[in-house]
Design a protein around this motif. Structure first.
Motif, PDB file in Angstrom:
ATOM      1  N   VAL A 152      33.615  58.915  61.736  1.00 17.09           N
ATOM      2  CA  VAL A 152      34.503  58.914  62.796  1.00 17.09           C
ATOM      3  C   VAL A 152      35.540  60.139  62.239  1.00 17.09           C
ATOM      4  O   VAL A 152      36.332  59.612  61.347  1.00 17.09           O
ATOM      5  CB  VAL A 152      35.322  57.656  63.362  1.00 17.09           C
TER       6      VAL A 152
ATOM      7  N   LEU B 166      39.100  61.927  63.969  1.00 18.37           N
ATOM      8  CA  LEU B 166      39.698  62.501  65.126  1.00 18.37           C
ATOM      9  C   LEU B 166      40.696  63.686  64.598  1.00 18.37           C
ATOM     10  O   LEU B 166      41.401  63.808  63.679  1.00 18.37           O
ATOM     11  CB  LEU B 166      40.810  61.446  65.545  1.00 18.37           C
TER      12      LEU B 166
ATOM     13  N   GLY C 125      46.376  56.636  64.523  1.00 15.53           N
ATOM     14  CA  GLY C 125      47.106  55.205  64.438  1.00 15.53           C
ATOM     15  C   GLY C 125      47.499  54.653  65.877  1.00 15.53           C
ATOM     16  O   GLY C 125      48.343  53.798  66.206  1.00 15.53           O
ATOM     17  N   LYS C 126      46.688  54.920  66.953  1.00 16.65           N
ATOM     18  CA  LYS C 126      46.827  54.440  68.205  1.00 16.65           C
ATOM     19  C   LYS C 126      45.885  53.397  68.808  1.00 16.65           C
ATOM     20  O   LYS C 126      45.322  53.264  69.828  1.00 16.65           O
ATOM     21  CB  LYS C 126      47.193  55.415  69.281  1.00 16.65           C
ATOM     22  N   GLY C 127      44.769  53.236  67.643  1.00 13.09           N
ATOM     23  CA  GLY C 127      43.701  52.240  67.915  1.00 13.09           C
ATOM     24  C   GLY C 127      42.522  53.036  68.344  1.00 13.09           C
ATOM     25  O   GLY C 127      41.292  52.607  68.868  1.00 13.09           O
TER      26      GLY C 127
ATOM     27  N   GLY D  72      40.563  55.400  67.041  1.00 13.59           N
ATOM     28  CA  GLY D  72      39.431  55.461  66.192  1.00 13.59           C
ATOM     29  C   GLY D  72      38.722  53.874  66.028  1.00 13.59           C
ATOM     30  O   GLY D  72      37.638  53.887  65.972  1.00 13.59           O
ATOM     31  N   THR D  73      39.384  52.816  66.156  1.00 14.50           N
ATOM     32  CA  THR D  73      38.617  51.427  66.251  1.00 14.50           C
ATOM     33  C   THR D  73      37.969  51.497  67.407  1.00 14.50           C
ATOM     34  O   THR D  73      36.608  51.003  67.290  1.00 14.50           O
ATOM     35  CB  THR D  73      39.829  50.742  66.113  1.00 14.50           C
TER      36      THR D  73
ATOM     37  N   ASN E 178      42.082  58.847  50.498  1.00 16.92           N
ATOM     38  CA  ASN E 178      42.115  58.718  51.981  1.00 16.92           C
ATOM     39  C   ASN E 178      42.393  57.463  52.338  1.00 16.92           C
ATOM     40  O   ASN E 178      41.542  56.603  52.738  1.00 16.92           O
ATOM     41  CB  ASN E 178      41.073  59.276  52.722  1.00 16.92           C
TER      42      ASN E 178
ATOM     43  N   ARG F  69      41.642  51.726  54.883  1.00 18.32           N
ATOM     44  CA  ARG F  69      42.252  50.434  55.806  1.00 18.32           C
ATOM     45  C   ARG F  69      41.523  50.392  57.125  1.00 18.32           C
ATOM     46  O   ARG F  69      41.005  49.454  57.374  1.00 18.32           O
ATOM     47  CB  ARG F  69      43.800  50.891  55.683  1.00 18.32           C
TER      48      ARG F  69
HETATM   49  C1  LIG Z   1      40.435  57.555  60.012  1.00 18.81           C
HETATM   50  C2  LIG Z   1      40.890  57.522  61.503  1.00 18.81           C
HETATM   51  C3  LIG Z   1      39.275  57.560  62.053  1.00 18.81           C
HETATM   52  C4  LIG Z   1      41.346  56.117  61.941  1.00 18.81           C
HETATM   53  O1  LIG Z   1      41.427  56.157  63.256  1.00 18.81           O
HETATM   54  P1  LIG Z   1      42.890  55.958  64.048  1.00 18.81           P
HETATM   55  O2  LIG Z   1      42.638  55.920  65.499  1.00 18.81           O
HETATM   56  O3  LIG Z   1      43.935  56.653  63.375  1.00 18.81           O
HETATM   57  O4  LIG Z   1      42.953  54.301  63.339  1.00 18.81           O
HETATM   58  P2  LIG Z   1      43.370  52.890  64.257  1.00 18.81           P
HETATM   59  O5  LIG Z   1      44.663  53.421  64.861  1.00 18.81           O
HETATM   60  O6  LIG Z   1      42.326  52.523  65.043  1.00 18.81           O
HETATM   61  O7  LIG Z   1      43.801  52.067  63.318  1.00 18.81           O
HETATM   62  C5  LIG Z   1      42.728  51.336  62.568  1.00 18.81           C
HETATM   63  C6  LIG Z   1      43.184  50.650  61.350  1.00 18.81           C
HETATM   64  O8  LIG Z   1      43.294  51.915  60.340  1.00 18.81           O
HETATM   65  C7  LIG Z   1      44.400  51.624  59.500  1.00 18.81           C
HETATM   66  N1  LIG Z   1      45.509  52.730  59.631  1.00 18.81           N
HETATM   67  C8  LIG Z   1      45.690  53.255  60.749  1.00 18.81           C
HETATM   68  N2  LIG Z   1      46.864  54.024  60.615  1.00 18.81           N
HETATM   69  C9  LIG Z   1      47.084  53.951  59.424  1.00 18.81           C
HETATM   70  C10 LIG Z   1      48.215  54.513  58.425  1.00 18.81           C
HETATM   71  N3  LIG Z   1      49.043  55.406  58.796  1.00 18.81           N
HETATM   72  N4  LIG Z   1      48.355  54.008  57.389  1.00 18.81           N
HETATM   73  C11 LIG Z   1      47.281  53.203  56.741  1.00 18.81           C
HETATM   74  N5  LIG Z   1      46.256  52.561  57.473  1.00 18.81           N
HETATM   75  C12 LIG Z   1      46.275  52.638  58.803  1.00 18.81           C
HETATM   76  C13 LIG Z   1      45.230  50.130  59.801  1.00 18.81           C
HETATM   77  O9  LIG Z   1      44.447  49.135  59.007  1.00 18.81           O
HETATM   78  C14 LIG Z   1      44.664  49.949  61.284  1.00 18.81           C
HETATM   79  O10 LIG Z   1      44.543  48.832  61.750  1.00 18.81           O
HETATM   80  P3  LIG Z   1      45.696  48.031  62.300  1.00 18.81           P
HETATM   81  O11 LIG Z   1      46.038  48.893  63.512  1.00 18.81           O
HETATM   82  O12 LIG Z   1      44.967  46.569  62.819  1.00 18.81           O
HETATM   83  O13 LIG Z   1      46.728  47.880  61.350  1.00 18.81           O
HETATM   84  C15 LIG Z   1      41.661  58.483  61.926  1.00 18.81           C
HETATM   85  O14 LIG Z   1      42.837  58.346  61.516  1.00 18.81           O
HETATM   86  C16 LIG Z   1      41.184  59.991  61.528  1.00 18.81           C
HETATM   87  O15 LIG Z   1      40.231  60.663  62.096  1.00 18.81           O
HETATM   88  N6  LIG Z   1      41.578  60.615  60.258  1.00 18.81           N
HETATM   89  C17 LIG Z   1      41.314  61.781  59.640  1.00 18.81           C
HETATM   90  C18 LIG Z   1      39.779  62.067  59.461  1.00 18.81           C
HETATM   91  C19 LIG Z   1      39.434  61.039  58.660  1.00 18.81           C
HETATM   92  O16 LIG Z   1      40.048  60.755  57.524  1.00 18.81           O
HETATM   93  N7  LIG Z   1      38.084  60.254  58.903  1.00 18.81           N
HETATM   94  C20 LIG Z   1      37.417  59.307  58.147  1.00 18.81           C
HETATM   95  C21 LIG Z   1      36.726  59.865  57.286  1.00 18.81           C
HETATM   96  S1  LIG Z   1      35.852  58.806  56.174  1.00 18.81           S
END
Ligand SMILES: CC(C)(COP(=O)(O)OP(=O)(O)OC[C@H]1O[C@@H](n2cnc3c(N)ncnc32)[C@H](O)[C@@H]1OP(=O)(O)O)[C@@H](O)C(=O)NCCC(=O)NCCS
Length: 197
Positions: A102, A104, A111-113, A115-116, A143, A148
């Motif tokens: 995944v 984004l 950080g808005k859910g 990805g989840t 990362n 997390r």
């Molecule tokens: C990693 C990624 C897919 C997560 O998606 P997201 O929409 O940002 O994450 P969510 O908002 O759904 O948060 C899911 C969980 O991630 C963690 N999380 C989210 N933002 C965080 C932050 N700034 N710091 C630490 N943990 C964080 C938390 O555990 C969170 O759970 P919680 O809301 O219950 O506390 C997204 O941030 C992304 O695409 N990042 C860049 C690319 C990447 O790293 N991809 C993964 C490669 S393995």
């Protein structure tokens, strides 16, 4: 250009509340190119290869022709906006196993859910319709957000590839994580949560 938003509900291949997943279309490729070319995203994912427009066209053709990959554009229902990609790769049906991703592209959507929600749609499809049993991810150790994130979905750390990734001029450990179908149970809404949460 994406279709203008008409306010009508969109139907994707996999459908969530705030977003849906549908096959990647040629118009989405600038988002995939940003993911491949953006230095910060490359650092977070370990990506190393630049992607031109013609390379992106070839990539799209290759994923469509590859039965071991299932790739989706992540589309926000609001304004029908593509914010990233999610899918399965190295699907090996005989072992009922696959790798998962995944990403984004748009920092303002982190950080808005979202990805989840996208991950849960892929996981539900993998363990449900595809009858897979094991999903794995490899995460660059630096990362912390992604580690997390996968943990919050129930993925467990199962090992470290020491210096497994060379990116931005240095080696990084690569954290191997996995989720088994038996680790999860469906909720009322069809979403998946780890036991005990
Ligand atoms: C990693 C990624 C897919 C997560 O998606 P997201 O929409 O940002 O994450 P969510 O908002 O759904 O948060 C899911 C969980 O991630 C963690 N999380 C989210 N933002 C965080 C932050 N700034 N710091 C630490 N943990 C964080 C938390 O555990 C969170 O759970 P919680 O809301 O219950 O506390 C997204 O941030 C992304 O695409 N990042 C860049 C690319 C990447 O790293 N991809 C993964 C490669 S393995």
């Amino acid at each position: 250009m994406p279709e203008p938003y008409t306010g009508e509900p969109r139907v994707g291949f996999l459908n969530g509340e705030r977003l849906y997943l549908r096959p990647v279309e040629p118009d989405d490729l600038p988002v995939m190119m940003r993911i491949a070319n953006d230095p910060e995203l490359r650092g977070l994912t370990g990506g190393v290869r630049p992607m031109s427009r013609s390379g992106a066209d070839a990539w799209l053709a290759s994923i469509e022709a590859d039965p071991a990959r299932l790739w989706f554009a992540v589309v926000l229902r609001e304004r029908d906006r593509v914010i990233g990609e999610a899918g399965l790769l190295r699907i090996f049906h005989e072992w009922r196993a696959a790798d998962m991703t995944v990403i984004l592209a748009d920092r303002s959507s982190w950080g808005k859910g979202y990805g989840t929600e996208a991950a849960n749609l892929v996981i539900e499809h993998a363990f449900g319709a595809l009858s897979l049993h094991r999903l794995a991810v490899g995460v660059v150790a630096a990362n912390a957000r992604a580690i997390r994130f996968w943990e919050s979905l129930g993925f467990q750390r199962e090992g470290i590839q020491r210096d497994g990734c060379f990116s931005a001029g240095r080696f990084h450990d690569f954290i191997m994580m996995s989720l088994l179908s038996t680790d999860h149970r469906p909720t009322r809404k069809g979403q998946l949560h780890p036991h005990g949460r």
